[in-house]
Design a protein around this motif. Structure first.
Motif, PDB file in Angstrom:
ATOM      1  N   ILE A  40     105.249  64.499  37.740  1.00  0.00           N
ATOM      2  CA  ILE A  40     105.647  63.444  38.678  1.00  0.00           C
ATOM      3  C   ILE A  40     106.512  64.122  39.728  1.00  0.00           C
ATOM      4  N   ALA A  41     106.027  64.141  40.957  1.00  0.00           N
ATOM      5  CA  ALA A  41     106.764  64.799  42.034  1.00  0.00           C
ATOM      6  C   ALA A  41     107.191  63.743  43.050  1.00  0.00           C
ATOM      7  N   GLY A  42     108.137  64.100  43.884  1.00  0.00           N
ATOM      8  CA  GLY A  42     108.577  63.164  44.920  1.00  0.00           C
ATOM      9  C   GLY A  42     110.003  63.480  45.318  1.00  0.00           C
ATOM     10  N   PRO A  43     110.400  63.064  46.513  1.00  0.00           N
ATOM     11  CA  PRO A  43     111.743  63.387  46.978  1.00  0.00           C
ATOM     12  C   PRO A  43     112.804  62.599  46.215  1.00  0.00           C
ATOM     13  N   SER A  44     114.047  62.960  46.417  1.00  0.00           N
ATOM     14  CA  SER A  44     115.163  62.285  45.784  1.00  0.00           C
ATOM     15  C   SER A  44     115.178  60.802  46.193  1.00  0.00           C
ATOM     16  N   GLY A  45     115.403  59.935  45.222  1.00  0.00           N
ATOM     17  CA  GLY A  45     115.447  58.496  45.509  1.00  0.00           C
ATOM     18  C   GLY A  45     114.082  57.825  45.477  1.00  0.00           C
ATOM     19  N   CYS A 211     101.358  71.540  34.643  1.00  0.00           N
ATOM     20  CA  CYS A 211     100.637  70.262  34.584  1.00  0.00           C
ATOM     21  C   CYS A 211      99.222  70.356  35.135  1.00  0.00           C
ATOM     22  N   SER A 212      98.286  69.717  34.442  1.00  0.00           N
ATOM     23  CA  SER A 212      96.914  69.713  34.942  1.00  0.00           C
ATOM     24  C   SER A 212      96.735  68.623  35.989  1.00  0.00           C
ATOM     25  N   ARG A 213      97.574  67.569  35.895  1.00  0.00           N
ATOM     26  CA  ARG A 213      97.492  66.498  36.882  1.00  0.00           C
ATOM     27  C   ARG A 213      98.867  66.202  37.436  1.00  0.00           C
ATOM     28  N   VAL A 214      98.905  65.615  38.630  1.00  0.00           N
ATOM     29  CA  VAL A 214     100.190  65.296  39.248  1.00  0.00           C
ATOM     30  C   VAL A 214     100.085  63.962  39.989  1.00  0.00           C
ATOM     31  N   ALA A 215     101.181  63.208  39.951  1.00  0.00           N
ATOM     32  CA  ALA A 215     101.294  61.994  40.763  1.00  0.00           C
ATOM     33  C   ALA A 215     102.468  62.207  41.706  1.00  0.00           C
ATOM     34  N   VAL A 216     102.258  61.919  42.980  1.00  0.00           N
ATOM     35  CA  VAL A 216     103.329  62.102  43.964  1.00  0.00           C
ATOM     36  C   VAL A 216     103.850  60.729  44.361  1.00  0.00           C
ATOM     37  N   ILE A 217     105.174  60.540  44.215  1.00  0.00           N
ATOM     38  CA  ILE A 217     105.786  59.231  44.493  1.00  0.00           C
ATOM     39  C   ILE A 217     106.645  59.290  45.747  1.00  0.00           C
ATOM     40  N   GLU A 224      99.797  59.589  46.006  1.00  0.00           N
ATOM     41  CA  GLU A 224      98.616  60.401  45.754  1.00  0.00           C
ATOM     42  C   GLU A 224      98.631  60.848  44.300  1.00  0.00           C
ATOM     43  N   GLN A 225      97.460  60.893  43.678  1.00  0.00           N
ATOM     44  CA  GLN A 225      97.374  61.296  42.278  1.00  0.00           C
ATOM     45  C   GLN A 225      96.069  62.048  42.083  1.00  0.00           C
ATOM     46  N   GLY A 226      96.103  63.131  41.327  1.00  0.00           N
ATOM     47  CA  GLY A 226      94.875  63.874  41.093  1.00  0.00           C
ATOM     48  C   GLY A 226      95.156  65.127  40.295  1.00  0.00           C
ATOM     49  N   THR A 227      94.169  66.040  40.238  1.00  0.00           N
ATOM     50  CA  THR A 227      94.433  67.290  39.538  1.00  0.00           C
ATOM     51  C   THR A 227      95.437  68.077  40.381  1.00  0.00           C
ATOM     52  N   THR A 228      96.273  68.849  39.691  1.00  0.00           N
ATOM     53  CA  THR A 228      97.318  69.614  40.378  1.00  0.00           C
ATOM     54  C   THR A 228      96.691  70.531  41.422  1.00  0.00           C
ATOM     55  N   ARG A 229      95.566  71.129  41.033  1.00  0.00           N
ATOM     56  CA  ARG A 229      94.891  72.044  41.947  1.00  0.00           C
ATOM     57  C   ARG A 229      94.492  71.341  43.251  1.00  0.00           C
ATOM     58  N   GLU A 230      93.835  70.178  43.073  1.00  0.00           N
ATOM     59  CA  GLU A 230      93.390  69.401  44.242  1.00  0.00           C
ATOM     60  C   GLU A 230      94.552  68.976  45.131  1.00  0.00           C
ATOM     61  N   VAL A 231      95.539  68.329  44.498  1.00  0.00           N
ATOM     62  CA  VAL A 231      96.632  67.738  45.271  1.00  0.00           C
ATOM     63  C   VAL A 231      97.441  68.831  45.987  1.00  0.00           C
ATOM     64  N   PHE A 232      97.682  69.954  45.288  1.00  0.00           N
ATOM     65  CA  PHE A 232      98.491  70.998  45.912  1.00  0.00           C
ATOM     66  C   PHE A 232      97.710  71.826  46.946  1.00  0.00           C
ATOM     67  N   PRO A 235      96.173  68.335  49.924  1.00  0.00           N
ATOM     68  CA  PRO A 235      96.789  67.013  49.865  1.00  0.00           C
ATOM     69  C   PRO A 235      96.183  66.093  50.921  1.00  0.00           C
ATOM     70  N   ARG A 236      95.897  64.837  50.500  1.00  0.00           N
ATOM     71  CA  ARG A 236      95.249  63.919  51.429  1.00  0.00           C
ATOM     72  C   ARG A 236      96.261  63.208  52.322  1.00  0.00           C
ATOM     73  N   SER A 237      97.431  62.909  51.755  1.00  0.00           N
ATOM     74  CA  SER A 237      98.365  62.112  52.550  1.00  0.00           C
ATOM     75  C   SER A 237      99.327  63.015  53.326  1.00  0.00           C
ATOM     76  N   PRO A 238      99.677  62.633  54.548  1.00  0.00           N
ATOM     77  CA  PRO A 238     100.584  63.435  55.365  1.00  0.00           C
ATOM     78  C   PRO A 238     101.944  63.652  54.690  1.00  0.00           C
ATOM     79  N   SER A 239     102.481  62.609  53.994  1.00  0.00           N
ATOM     80  CA  SER A 239     103.794  62.809  53.366  1.00  0.00           C
ATOM     81  C   SER A 239     103.706  63.800  52.210  1.00  0.00           C
ATOM     82  N   THR A 240     102.615  63.766  51.437  1.00  0.00           N
ATOM     83  CA  THR A 240     102.452  64.751  50.363  1.00  0.00           C
ATOM     84  C   THR A 240     102.354  66.146  50.968  1.00  0.00           C
TER      85      THR A 240
END
Ligand SMILES: Nc1ncnc2c1ncn2[C@@H]1O[C@H](COP(=O)(O)OP(=O)(O)O)[C@@H](O)[C@H]1O
Ligand SMILES: [Mg+2]
Length: 251
Positions: A40-45, A211-217, A224-232, A235-240
């Motif tokens: 689970i990734a994402g900025p503080s707060g 992690c094999s999968r990641v969710a970005v909050i 965004e949510q998907g395999t770590t490889r794909e998302v990293f 990344p589809r979203s500009p904020s990710t």
């Protein structure tokens, strides 16, 4: 259709604050299989710790539910012990007056009264699993390194015989050499005990490695949510994309 080991279904959490009700997380859906590690990734707060507390059953969601093997953990409290948390600052979360042996025996006695497991044998077993040598048994937390405190926290969590471990920024206070060793300790447990891991970290290096999968909050929602490889890598979203380029400057 088989159900996932752990499912977060439409989780929202609102808190009352002095300026009225505020939403910490909203409409979170996640699924975790046995033996799998999700990041689970994402900025503080963003709501990561709120989600962690709800996954462990320490707080009830305002809406939605956490299901372990299909059972709502808010309805059946006896299954909550199967989801254990490793705290943000392992050293500060340990009682400073207790020795390493006492710290590990305490949850063994609390959880295993019914099974009749002999505490001393379980202490030996758990400390070997997490790599705590016997010479540390008489020491207190202030005499230990950050990495050793982390191992004690993991041994305490394992005493409850969990199937899911949630690590909320548990790695953030560690120096680089201990970080590598402790990621390996958790990965070994994942393999040997078929444990599932929820790794919450602003350190994307840890998530990419474990992690094999990641969710970005962002702002309480999964962006965004998907395999770590794909998302990293794409990344589809500009904020990710922005988060990744600021926190993972190397390929
Ligand atoms: N007990 C609480 N009471 C009121 N607001 C809270 C509480 N816990 C968290 N929040 C708010 O919810 C949001 C998410 O916080 P948190 O889950 O700690 O984020 P993160 O762990 O990603 O930094 C923040 O705006 C925070 O102020
Ligand atoms: Mg947090």
């Amino acid at each position: 259709m088989t159900i996932p080991l752990l499912e977060a279904i439409n989780i929202s959490k609102r808190y009352m604050t002095s300026s009225g009700e505020s939403s910490a997380i909203e409409g979170i859906n996640l699924a975790l299989e046995r033996g799998e590690a999700i990041g689970i990734a994402g900025p503080s707060g963003a709501g990561k710790s709120t989600l962690a507390r709800i996954i462990c059953g320490m707080e009830a969601p305002s809406e939605g539910g956490i299901f372990l093997e299909g059972i709502d953990i808010q309805r059946d409290k006896s299954i909550r012990r199967r989801i254990q948390m490793i705290w943000q600052d392992p050293a500060a979360s340990l009682n400073p007056y207790m020795t390493v042996a006492q710290l590990i025996i305490e949850p063994i006695e609390a959880f295993n009264r019914a099974t009749g497991n002999r505490p001393k044998e379980r202490l030996a077993e758990l400390s070997e699993m997490v790599g705590i040598p016997k010479r540390l048994f008489a020491m207190r937390p202030h005499e230990l390194s950050g990495g050793q405190c982390f191992r004690v926290s993991v041994a305490r969590a394992l005493a409850a015989d969990p199937i899911v471990l949630v690590c909320d920024e548990s790695f953030s206070s560690l120096d680089l050499p201990s970080l590598g060793e402790l990621m390996e300790v958790l990965q070994n447990l994942q393999r040997i005990l078929n444990l599932s891991l929820v790794i919450i970290s602003h350190d994307l290096f840890v998530i990419r490695r474990m992690c094999s999968r990641v969710a970005v909050i962002f702002g309480g929602k999964i962006e965004e949510q998907g395999t770590t490889r794909e998302v990293f890598s794409t990344p589809r979203s500009p904020s990710t994309r922005k988060l990744i380029s600021s926190l993972l400057p190397w390929p």
